[in-house]
Scaffold this motif. Sequence first.
Motif: not given
Length: 205
Positions: A100-102, A105-110
């Motif tokens: 997702x980082x590549x 796209x940012x996703x909350x880790x929690x």
Amino acid sequence: AVLNVSEDVKSRPELYGMVIKFIEHVGFYSNIRVVKSEEHRRLAAAEFNFSTAMSRDGSKLRLLMKYHNRVSGQTHLNRRYSTNFGRFHETFPAMIDDLLRAMYIEVPENELQQNVSIFPKDEQAILSLMSATGVLYNKGGFDVALEHFREAREYAPDNAYTISVSYISEIMTAFTRDEDNKSKRIEELNKQYSSALKTVLQKDK
């Protein structure tokens, strides 16, 4: 997106199942969908490639994941991951986060950790679940997958996900078999599994 999975991964149902579940989770967080027809494959902008490779010292088998952007013509991710299912709860979210980082796209880790936490902690239960998924997607036979689902429930009898997929597979088996006691078998399954799920829900799972 195009999904390319090497034969060495497909020959190991637990790894193939892990790839399938990985793609499902990535699809949940993005608008990416895997296409299968040759026409759509030619038009796909993203390419995900999975194969296996030995570690640098040659002692361990790794799952190799590559993400190639056909628009930019660049490979944005090329990484090896552990195939040790005892480390699944570390490896699986790391794979999702890396891809997702590549793709920016940012996703909350929690949130990611919470979604991955549905899987049982027991290594053998995870192995059985992934093997069942791999068998199903590789047309290895539903009966074989069913045995893996049953194994998973034996290893993790209190896990809601394990109970759910086991119940669904048992019900599907009962429906598809031409037996005189089909209704009775389904009734027994409903009683058995409703009790198990009620216990899990009472624990706020």
